[in-house]
Design an enzyme around this catalytic site. Structure first.
Site, PDB file in Angstrom:
ATOM      1  N   HIS A 225       0.856  -1.194   0.000  1.00  0.00           N
ATOM      2  CA  HIS A 225       0.000   0.000   0.000  1.00  0.00           C
ATOM      3  C   HIS A 225       0.887   1.237   0.000  1.00  0.00           C
ATOM      4  O   HIS A 225       1.949   1.242   0.630  1.00  0.00           O
ATOM      5  CB  HIS A 225      -0.898   0.016   1.249  1.00  0.00           C
ATOM      6  CG  HIS A 225      -2.073   0.920   1.103  1.00  0.00           C
ATOM      7  ND1 HIS A 225      -1.985   2.269   1.312  1.00  0.00           N
ATOM      8  CD2 HIS A 225      -3.342   0.669   0.718  1.00  0.00           C
ATOM      9  CE1 HIS A 225      -3.160   2.817   1.090  1.00  0.00           C
ATOM     10  NE2 HIS A 225      -4.016   1.877   0.726  1.00  0.00           N
TER      11      HIS A 225
ATOM     12  N   ASP B 115      -7.867  -5.543   0.054  1.00  0.00           N
ATOM     13  CA  ASP B 115      -8.314  -6.379  -1.070  1.00  0.00           C
ATOM     14  C   ASP B 115      -7.948  -7.839  -0.913  1.00  0.00           C
ATOM     15  O   ASP B 115      -8.408  -8.680  -1.682  1.00  0.00           O
ATOM     16  CB  ASP B 115      -7.703  -5.831  -2.373  1.00  0.00           C
ATOM     17  CG  ASP B 115      -8.219  -4.440  -2.657  1.00  0.00           C
ATOM     18  OD1 ASP B 115      -7.423  -3.498  -2.696  1.00  0.00           O
ATOM     19  OD2 ASP B 115      -9.454  -4.295  -2.772  1.00  0.00           O
TER      20      ASP B 115
HETATM   21  C1  SDX Z   1      -6.247   0.038  -2.860  1.00  0.00           C
HETATM   22  O1  SDX Z   1      -4.478   4.592  -2.163  1.00  0.00           O
HETATM   23  C2  SDX Z   1      -5.404   3.982  -1.492  1.00  0.00           C
HETATM   24  O2  SDX Z   1      -5.739   4.372  -0.442  1.00  0.00           O
HETATM   25  C3  SDX Z   1      -5.971   2.754  -2.222  1.00  0.00           C
HETATM   26  C4  SDX Z   1      -6.989   1.931  -1.415  1.00  0.00           C
HETATM   27  C5  SDX Z   1      -8.256   2.724  -1.128  1.00  0.00           C
HETATM   28  O3  SDX Z   1      -8.963   2.346  -0.197  1.00  0.00           O
HETATM   29  O4  SDX Z   1      -8.558   3.653  -1.954  1.00  0.00           O
HETATM   30  O5  SDX Z   1      -6.403   1.516  -0.184  1.00  0.00           O
HETATM   31  C6  SDX Z   1      -7.406   0.688  -2.186  1.00  0.00           C
HETATM   32  O6  SDX Z   1      -5.987   0.368  -3.989  1.00  0.00           O
HETATM   33  C7  SDX Z   1      -5.371  -0.924  -2.078  1.00  0.00           C
HETATM   34  C8  SDX Z   1      -4.146  -1.404  -2.902  1.00  0.00           C
HETATM   35  C9  SDX Z   1      -4.623  -2.487  -3.861  1.00  0.00           C
HETATM   36  N1  SDX Z   1      -3.553  -2.851  -4.826  1.00  0.00           N
HETATM   37  C10 SDX Z   1      -2.933  -4.028  -4.777  1.00  0.00           C
HETATM   38  O7  SDX Z   1      -3.078  -4.868  -3.884  1.00  0.00           O
HETATM   39  C11 SDX Z   1      -2.007  -4.273  -5.964  1.00  0.00           C
HETATM   40  C12 SDX Z   1      -0.657  -4.806  -5.464  1.00  0.00           C
HETATM   41  N2  SDX Z   1       0.002  -3.742  -4.731  1.00  0.00           N
HETATM   42  C13 SDX Z   1       0.857  -2.884  -5.464  1.00  0.00           C
HETATM   43  O8  SDX Z   1       0.836  -2.790  -6.812  1.00  0.00           O
HETATM   44  C14 SDX Z   1       1.427  -1.713  -4.681  1.00  0.00           C
HETATM   45  O9  SDX Z   1       1.711  -2.155  -3.422  1.00  0.00           O
HETATM   46  C15 SDX Z   1       0.573  -0.460  -4.591  1.00  0.00           C
HETATM   47  C16 SDX Z   1       0.177   0.019  -5.941  1.00  0.00           C
HETATM   48  C17 SDX Z   1      -0.651  -0.744  -3.791  1.00  0.00           C
HETATM   49  C18 SDX Z   1       1.411   0.605  -3.885  1.00  0.00           C
HETATM   50  O10 SDX Z   1       2.447   0.886  -4.701  1.00  0.00           O
HETATM   51  P1  SDX Z   1       3.526   2.045  -4.315  1.00  0.00           P
HETATM   52  O11 SDX Z   1       3.247   2.710  -3.053  1.00  0.00           O
HETATM   53  O12 SDX Z   1       3.684   2.921  -5.505  1.00  0.00           O
HETATM   54  O13 SDX Z   1       4.756   1.199  -3.983  1.00  0.00           O
HETATM   55  P2  SDX Z   1       5.772   0.734  -5.066  1.00  0.00           P
HETATM   56  O14 SDX Z   1       5.034   0.234  -6.269  1.00  0.00           O
HETATM   57  O15 SDX Z   1       6.770   1.820  -5.249  1.00  0.00           O
HETATM   58  O16 SDX Z   1       6.419  -0.526  -4.339  1.00  0.00           O
HETATM   59  C19 SDX Z   1       7.424  -0.332  -3.368  1.00  0.00           C
HETATM   60  C20 SDX Z   1       8.301  -1.571  -3.497  1.00  0.00           C
HETATM   61  C21 SDX Z   1       8.713  -1.867  -4.952  1.00  0.00           C
HETATM   62  O17 SDX Z   1       9.971  -2.510  -4.898  1.00  0.00           O
HETATM   63  P3  SDX Z   1      11.291  -1.580  -5.151  1.00  0.00           P
HETATM   64  O18 SDX Z   1      11.081  -0.835  -6.474  1.00  0.00           O
HETATM   65  O19 SDX Z   1      11.345  -0.625  -3.970  1.00  0.00           O
HETATM   66  O20 SDX Z   1      12.414  -2.564  -5.209  1.00  0.00           O
HETATM   67  O21 SDX Z   1       7.556  -2.737  -3.060  1.00  0.00           O
HETATM   68  C22 SDX Z   1       7.381  -3.622  -4.151  1.00  0.00           C
HETATM   69  C23 SDX Z   1       7.682  -2.856  -5.429  1.00  0.00           C
HETATM   70  O22 SDX Z   1       8.221  -3.722  -6.428  1.00  0.00           O
HETATM   71  N3  SDX Z   1       5.996  -4.053  -4.117  1.00  0.00           N
HETATM   72  C24 SDX Z   1       5.574  -5.306  -4.284  1.00  0.00           C
HETATM   73  C25 SDX Z   1       4.171  -5.238  -4.119  1.00  0.00           C
HETATM   74  N4  SDX Z   1       3.807  -3.978  -3.902  1.00  0.00           N
HETATM   75  C26 SDX Z   1       4.927  -3.243  -3.907  1.00  0.00           C
HETATM   76  N5  SDX Z   1       6.224  -6.456  -4.531  1.00  0.00           N
HETATM   77  C27 SDX Z   1       5.455  -7.564  -4.620  1.00  0.00           C
HETATM   78  N6  SDX Z   1       4.101  -7.604  -4.481  1.00  0.00           N
HETATM   79  C28 SDX Z   1       3.445  -6.444  -4.220  1.00  0.00           C
HETATM   80  N7  SDX Z   1       2.138  -6.482  -4.085  1.00  0.00           N
END
Ligand code: SDX
Length: 434
Positions: free
Chosen positions: A311, A369
């Site tokens: 998140h 989720d």
């Molecule tokens: C919702 O914003 C809100 O409030 C949203 C929400 C709401 O109520 O409105 O809470 C609802 O959207 C919840 C989130 C649902 N999405 C998912 O579950 C999809 C999987 N999660 C990700 O794609 C990700 O975690 C996000 C999009 C939710 C957050 O992404 P960020 O904050 O932009 O973080 P990032 O992509 O920069 O990741 C940070 C690191 C990365 O590695 P590095 O580049 O630092 O090496 O963590 C890794 C990412 O590769 N990472 C994951 C991961 N999520 C982040 N690695 C594996 N699996 C994951 N799910």
């Protein structure tokens, strides 16, 4: 909205031999903000923050998230308490008005919503324009936007009365439109709203009742879905809420703004994650295949992410995830589902991920989720309806945020700038010289 920014000192920025001072403000909870509205004028530079990871886009008094502590407050009340002790329309009133209603206010609000649950008969023709296998979110984007063609008496956003009636219409009609999208996708007749039922019971009846026989509502399942709706109602300036605010900042009508929010929520990184999370659990299939997927999630080149994990704000367990996991167990228990293989995979995946150094270092916890898909599937909804249910609940938050924006004296049309790194200025070349 009356601003409650509190002066908290000044920040000095020195660049190119020149020092500028910017005011700092504090709020009730959370980090202070440095006011950069004069930054470009004072420094000749733009700030640069793709994805807005360090940017507060507005002052808001609706919802507060402490990502490190795993705290979520709606108008100051912890989400766990509201989910446990309140109900959807009471929390909707709280988000819209800032206080929990007394008995008279609750009765008046419930009546106002109940009296708007039906949709114009001509609106039903929009559904026939979609293929029967259309994704219900595609239908929702279309029909919610189409509402603006039916209610010319409530699209003048400068008139507070019209803002209120449009808000009530949207909150009341979203469940009806969502249930119609579901019924259309399974080839069953639309079921009319029943004003004798509660908000969530009415929605379940419109989804699962058929004209041929009485649909028996299970109060445990209705209560679980009502809780799920409360959890999804609002969440600060997430992507879809920011979309609604930006669309509304141009003066667009509320129906069009909410349609824009639905479109943004559909993305798998946002509200589409509940559908994607269940797809992932089904793809993993059995507990012994989990290590392979954990390895894929760690491999940057794989493009695979554990859906339902991570998140932007929560760097601790998503408090909604805990309530969601309990609701999941309550629903499976009420339905007598002893061993759901998907739940076994989810529980083991969560256990492994929470002990794995990669996920610990990156602070990746299950979010709302992760468990919602299993729960919604057990309630009888197909995966394609999961994000529609999210949109149904989030409509209340979008409307509260849209209203707050319009009532904020400092608000103006949102128009970010950019850093241009394209080709430098050049003259046109005739084709025979290229
Ligand atoms: C919702 O914003 C809100 O409030 C949203 C929400 C709401 O109520 O409105 O809470 C609802 O959207 C919840 C989130 C649902 N999405 C998912 O579950 C999809 C999987 N999660 C990700 O794609 C990700 O975690 C996000 C999009 C939710 C957050 O992404 P960020 O904050 O932009 O973080 P990032 O992509 O920069 O990741 C940070 C690191 C990365 O590695 P590095 O580049 O630092 O090496 O963590 C890794 C990412 O590769 N990472 C994951 C991961 N999520 C982040 N690695 C594996 N699996 C994951 N799910």
């Amino acid at each position: 909205m009356e601003t409650k920014l509190k002066p908290a000192g000044r920040m000095q920025i020195t660049y190119d031999g020149k020092t500028s001072e910017l005011p700092v403000f504090s709020g009730t909870h959370g980090p202070n903000v440095v006011d950069i509205r004069s930054f470009y004028k004072n420094t000749g530079c733009f700030t640069f923050d793709p994805g807005f990871t360090s940017t507060a886009s507005c002052e808001s008094q609706i919802t507060f998230i402490d990502g490190d502590e795993g705290v979520l407050l709606y108008r100051g009340y912890p989400i766990e308490e509201l989910a446990e002790r309140s109900d959807f329309l009471e929390v909707a009133y709280l988000l819209l008005h800032g206080e929990l209603p007394n008995k008279a206010q609750q009765a008046e609000f419930n009546h106002a919503i109940t009296m708007h649950t039906m949709v114009h008969e001509q609106l039903k023709r929009f559904y026939n324009g979609f293929r029967s296998d259309a994704h219900p979110m595609a239908i929702m984007v279309g029909v919610v936007g189409a509402l603006s063609a039916f209610y010319h008496d409530s699209t003048d956003i400068t008139d507070p009365k019209q803002r209120v009636i449009a808000s009530h219409r949207l909150i009341a009609k979203i469940p009806t439109l969502a249930a119609m999208a579901y019924k259309y996708s399974i080839g069953q007749p639309f079921v009319f709203p029943q004003n004798r039922l509660s908000y969530t019971a009415n929605f379940m009846n419109m989804c699962f009742a058929v004209p041929a026989e009485e649909y028996k509502l299970n109060p445990v399942l209705v209560d679980a879905l009502d809780k799920i709706f409360i959890l999804h109602m609002d969440h600060e300036q997430n992507a879809s809420t920011s979309t609604v605010r930006l669309a509304g900042s141009s003066g667009a009508n509320p129906f069009a703004c909410i349609a824009a929010g639905i479109a943004s929520l559909w993305g798998p990184s946002h509200g589409g994650a509940n559908e994607a999370a269940l797809n992932m659990l089904e793809e993993i299939g059995t507990v012994d295949r989990i290590p392979h997927y954990i390895a894929k999630a760690k491999d940057k080149d794989s493009g695979f992410r554990l859906m339902g994990f991570g998140h932007r704000v929560y760097k601790n367990y998503d408090p909604r995830g805990k309530v969601m996991r309990k609701a999941c167990h309550d629903v499976l228990g009420a339905l007598g589902i002893k061993n759901d293989p998907l739940l076994d995979v989810a529980l083991e995946l969560e256990r492994i991920a929470l002990s794995d150094s990669y996920f610990i270092e990156k602070k990746l916890y299950p979010n709302i989720d992760f468990y919602s898909g299993i729960t919604l599937k057990a309630l009888g909804f197909p995966k394609s309806m999961f994000t529609v249910l999210f949109a149904l609940a989030r409509t209340v938050g979008w409307i509260a945020q849209w209203t707050e924006m319009l009532e904020d004296d400092s608000q103006k049309i949102g128009r970010p700038r950019q850093l241009y790194t394209g080709t430098a200025r050049r003259a046109y070349k005739p084709i025979d010289r290229r």
